[in-house]
Design a protein around this motif. Sequence first.
Motif, PDB file in Angstrom:
ATOM      1  N   TRP A 190     -29.966  37.915  50.492  1.00 26.94           N
ATOM      2  CA  TRP A 190     -29.460  37.635  51.987  1.00 26.94           C
ATOM      3  C   TRP A 190     -28.139  38.636  52.305  1.00 26.94           C
ATOM      4  O   TRP A 190     -27.945  39.102  53.502  1.00 26.94           O
ATOM      5  CB  TRP A 190     -28.977  36.113  52.080  1.00 26.94           C
ATOM      6  N   LEU A 191     -27.450  38.573  51.131  1.00 26.08           N
ATOM      7  CA  LEU A 191     -26.317  39.492  51.433  1.00 26.08           C
ATOM      8  C   LEU A 191     -26.696  41.084  51.628  1.00 26.08           C
ATOM      9  O   LEU A 191     -26.146  41.717  52.582  1.00 26.08           O
ATOM     10  CB  LEU A 191     -25.279  39.654  50.140  1.00 26.08           C
ATOM     11  N   ASP A 192     -27.604  41.416  51.102  1.00 29.92           N
ATOM     12  CA  ASP A 192     -28.143  42.889  51.080  1.00 29.92           C
ATOM     13  C   ASP A 192     -28.713  42.907  52.385  1.00 29.92           C
ATOM     14  O   ASP A 192     -28.472  44.143  53.269  1.00 29.92           O
ATOM     15  CB  ASP A 192     -29.143  43.239  50.181  1.00 29.92           C
ATOM     16  N   LYS A 193     -29.559  41.944  53.108  1.00 33.08           N
ATOM     17  CA  LYS A 193     -30.052  42.020  54.344  1.00 33.08           C
ATOM     18  C   LYS A 193     -29.332  42.079  55.360  1.00 33.08           C
ATOM     19  O   LYS A 193     -29.454  42.950  56.385  1.00 33.08           O
ATOM     20  CB  LYS A 193     -31.144  40.815  54.598  1.00 33.08           C
ATOM     21  N   LEU A 194     -27.990  41.457  55.166  1.00 27.32           N
ATOM     22  CA  LEU A 194     -27.147  41.504  56.140  1.00 27.32           C
ATOM     23  C   LEU A 194     -26.023  42.518  56.002  1.00 27.32           C
ATOM     24  O   LEU A 194     -25.101  42.722  57.027  1.00 27.32           O
ATOM     25  CB  LEU A 194     -26.421  40.061  56.371  1.00 27.32           C
ATOM     26  N   GLY A 195     -26.213  43.481  55.021  1.00 31.40           N
ATOM     27  CA  GLY A 195     -25.143  44.473  54.797  1.00 31.40           C
ATOM     28  C   GLY A 195     -24.183  43.917  54.279  1.00 31.40           C
ATOM     29  O   GLY A 195     -22.864  44.739  54.474  1.00 31.40           O
ATOM     30  N   ALA A 215     -26.457  33.669  60.928  1.00 29.46           N
ATOM     31  CA  ALA A 215     -27.857  34.477  61.257  1.00 29.46           C
ATOM     32  C   ALA A 215     -29.135  33.755  61.083  1.00 29.46           C
ATOM     33  O   ALA A 215     -29.202  32.721  60.264  1.00 29.46           O
ATOM     34  CB  ALA A 215     -27.820  35.662  60.221  1.00 29.46           C
ATOM     35  N   ASP A 216     -30.179  33.938  61.564  1.00 25.18           N
ATOM     36  CA  ASP A 216     -31.445  33.564  61.229  1.00 25.18           C
ATOM     37  C   ASP A 216     -31.930  34.063  60.054  1.00 25.18           C
ATOM     38  O   ASP A 216     -32.984  34.968  60.199  1.00 25.18           O
ATOM     39  CB  ASP A 216     -32.631  33.584  62.384  1.00 25.18           C
ATOM     40  N   ALA A 305     -30.311  27.161  51.351  1.00 23.53           N
ATOM     41  CA  ALA A 305     -28.702  26.947  51.229  1.00 23.53           C
ATOM     42  C   ALA A 305     -28.541  28.436  50.444  1.00 23.53           C
ATOM     43  O   ALA A 305     -29.269  28.930  49.928  1.00 23.53           O
ATOM     44  CB  ALA A 305     -28.435  25.901  50.405  1.00 23.53           C
ATOM     45  N   ALA A 306     -27.254  29.202  51.156  1.00 28.71           N
ATOM     46  CA  ALA A 306     -27.084  30.334  50.592  1.00 28.71           C
ATOM     47  C   ALA A 306     -26.333  30.253  49.361  1.00 28.71           C
ATOM     48  O   ALA A 306     -26.230  31.095  48.427  1.00 28.71           O
ATOM     49  CB  ALA A 306     -26.161  30.946  51.722  1.00 28.71           C
ATOM     50  N   SER A 307     -25.461  29.225  49.050  1.00 30.16           N
ATOM     51  CA  SER A 307     -24.733  29.424  47.648  1.00 30.16           C
ATOM     52  C   SER A 307     -24.704  27.837  47.154  1.00 30.16           C
ATOM     53  O   SER A 307     -24.836  26.903  47.742  1.00 30.16           O
ATOM     54  CB  SER A 307     -23.430  29.762  48.048  1.00 30.16           C
ATOM     55  N   LEU A 308     -24.751  27.918  45.703  1.00 27.30           N
ATOM     56  CA  LEU A 308     -24.953  26.397  44.898  1.00 27.30           C
ATOM     57  C   LEU A 308     -23.805  26.555  44.032  1.00 27.30           C
ATOM     58  O   LEU A 308     -23.568  27.663  43.356  1.00 27.30           O
ATOM     59  CB  LEU A 308     -26.147  26.339  44.608  1.00 27.30           C
ATOM     60  N   ILE A 309     -23.043  25.618  43.519  1.00 27.53           N
ATOM     61  CA  ILE A 309     -22.247  25.174  42.554  1.00 27.53           C
ATOM     62  C   ILE A 309     -22.602  23.715  42.165  1.00 27.53           C
ATOM     63  O   ILE A 309     -23.141  22.989  43.270  1.00 27.53           O
ATOM     64  CB  ILE A 309     -20.678  25.207  43.062  1.00 27.53           C
ATOM     65  N   GLN A 327     -39.956  32.107  49.051  1.00 28.83           N
ATOM     66  CA  GLN A 327     -39.321  33.280  49.718  1.00 28.83           C
ATOM     67  C   GLN A 327     -39.576  34.588  48.701  1.00 28.83           C
ATOM     68  O   GLN A 327     -38.570  34.691  47.621  1.00 28.83           O
ATOM     69  CB  GLN A 327     -37.886  33.029  50.083  1.00 28.83           C
ATOM     70  N   PRO A 328     -40.341  35.326  48.509  1.00 23.97           N
ATOM     71  CA  PRO A 328     -40.703  36.137  47.190  1.00 23.97           C
ATOM     72  C   PRO A 328     -39.631  36.970  47.228  1.00 23.97           C
ATOM     73  O   PRO A 328     -39.648  37.866  46.208  1.00 23.97           O
ATOM     74  CB  PRO A 328     -42.091  36.855  47.869  1.00 23.97           C
ATOM     75  N   GLU A 329     -38.850  37.599  48.128  1.00 25.68           N
ATOM     76  CA  GLU A 329     -37.737  38.562  48.145  1.00 25.68           C
ATOM     77  C   GLU A 329     -36.716  37.873  47.642  1.00 25.68           C
ATOM     78  O   GLU A 329     -35.637  38.672  47.431  1.00 25.68           O
ATOM     79  CB  GLU A 329     -37.514  39.163  49.430  1.00 25.68           C
ATOM     80  N   ALA A 330     -36.427  36.608  47.350  1.00 21.29           N
ATOM     81  CA  ALA A 330     -35.149  35.964  46.753  1.00 21.29           C
ATOM     82  C   ALA A 330     -34.614  36.756  45.674  1.00 21.29           C
ATOM     83  O   ALA A 330     -35.281  36.971  44.560  1.00 21.29           O
ATOM     84  CB  ALA A 330     -35.714  34.489  46.428  1.00 21.29           C
ATOM     85  N   ILE A 331     -33.331  36.820  45.296  1.00 24.56           N
ATOM     86  CA  ILE A 331     -32.599  37.429  44.553  1.00 24.56           C
ATOM     87  C   ILE A 331     -31.380  36.664  44.231  1.00 24.56           C
ATOM     88  O   ILE A 331     -30.683  36.442  45.225  1.00 24.56           O
ATOM     89  CB  ILE A 331     -32.049  38.817  44.552  1.00 24.56           C
TER      90      ILE A 331
END
Length: 528
Positions: A190-195, A215-216, A305-309, A327-331
């Motif tokens: 998601w970071l990469d997708k939004l630059g 962002a959506d 969710a974007a981040s987990l702790i 979400q197959p592209e997940a990293i």
Amino acid sequence: MGLNYPKRMRGPTIKVAISSVLALLLLAGCSGSPNAAIPTNPVEPPSSKPPETKSVSPLEIQMTARLFEEAPNMENSYWKEFMKRTHTKLNIEWIPDGDYTTKLNLILASGNIPEVLVINNLKHPPVVNAVRNGAFWDLTPILGDFSKYPNLKNYSAPDSWVTSRIIGKNYAIPKNRPQLSGGPKIRKDWLDKLGIPMPQTMDEYRIALKKIVDADIDGNGKKDTIGLVSKASLFSGSAGGFGDAFGMGKPTFDADGGLIYEQLTPQYADMIAWLRDLYSDGVLAKEFAVMKPTQAVELFEAGKAASLINESFRWDYSFMSTIKKVQPEAIVDTVPPLQGLNGYAVRYSTGVDGAFLISKKVPEEKVRRILDFFELTNSKEYYDFSVNGLEGIHYNKVNGEIVLTDLHKKEVGSTSPWQPITLFFDKYGKIVTPVAPKEYNDAKIKQTESQGYLTKGVISPFSVIDSSTWVATWPKFQQEWTSMSVKAIVGQISMDEYKAYVKKLNDDPNIKKSYQEFAKDYKETFGK
């Protein structure tokens, strides 16, 4: 860097929740892929002689254990082999980690204590009170100079037999864990997708999460992605290491020379202000104050969710594998140590993750046999067995590398085999995972080392020092303090009001007395 222990420390040396809300605030793969055994510290494996079995019946142990996955079948091939090797019969009550503190309190209150009781917090007031009241064995004279327990002495975490003391004695048999646990997980795709570059500071992390929630990002047209969820209580300050980015773990003294409890320092208030900004930004989950650990993980694994702790590095690969199903592209990656106002978001543990206590109802002869069991299993041999299981059943060797079978996940799992043993100390144990390829594990070690995760953290002195007055006093204020912290984060009170409330607490005579006791213990322990 962590605290330097003095020479004297180098030798061998859940609360019935005050309210149901507070109880909620507190805590705790790819089959068939090529896998590598977890690397360990460069030490010679200790000897681990099997116990005499000819004339002695199996050691039957009744114990509790924390559960982080599905309850294991103790009749499967892994557990049968474990009990055969150790000449034991384990009768374990498995308790989900999110419910463990509540269950622990009930056990202590009832007095119906199992032979071996796992505790998840050495400073938990009901535990300390039970120790003071004689509910458990003082093992100090039995352990002696550890000449009969070389594995427990040499292959436990550094200084663990000091940092795990309760009221100054070795009642607890420490459960070893890597001192470095992990950092915030983030969706790098998601970071990469939004630059967005990988965040390096606390502010950059906040900004990145804000951009993601605005962002959506998942393309469902709803903009309903949550920025941050937490498996641990954010009020601990250690969750995500966030408090340490503001200097919470650094000793802070009041005007009288008392050592202020870390959650009542000005630095902690700075962290509350930062969380307040995250909540105002719509980044922090609205239900953060009552979210259960399982709910946080489920949201992250569902790609919501974007981040987990708080989860260790070793979970990055498993999380990524699970999310890829939807979400197959997940990293999934762990952010570098995030720099804050007064440090980095990295906290080291003492190397002790809870402990075992032996009920005073157990006869001394059996106590010694139980200690022999922990001595035997605190070895490289049993550590490797707990990770990989049985060759030919749970793993095979292919070109010299370990390949886990489909049965491994079902019978061995990822954490259950570690719960009844003290666990051989491995500083990389929470960085690598047996479900990932060797190349992934090697890269993960190199990444965490190069980012400074092994050098930029601190150990809080409150992981070690104690105050009897604090144990008796803090439970009277904790519910109110938690409520005020929530109100400050969600904007129901101003930060000035929050700081005024904290000042009132710090001016309480019993709390000030606690600070004097903390300072005395700190000086005696660390020589400062």
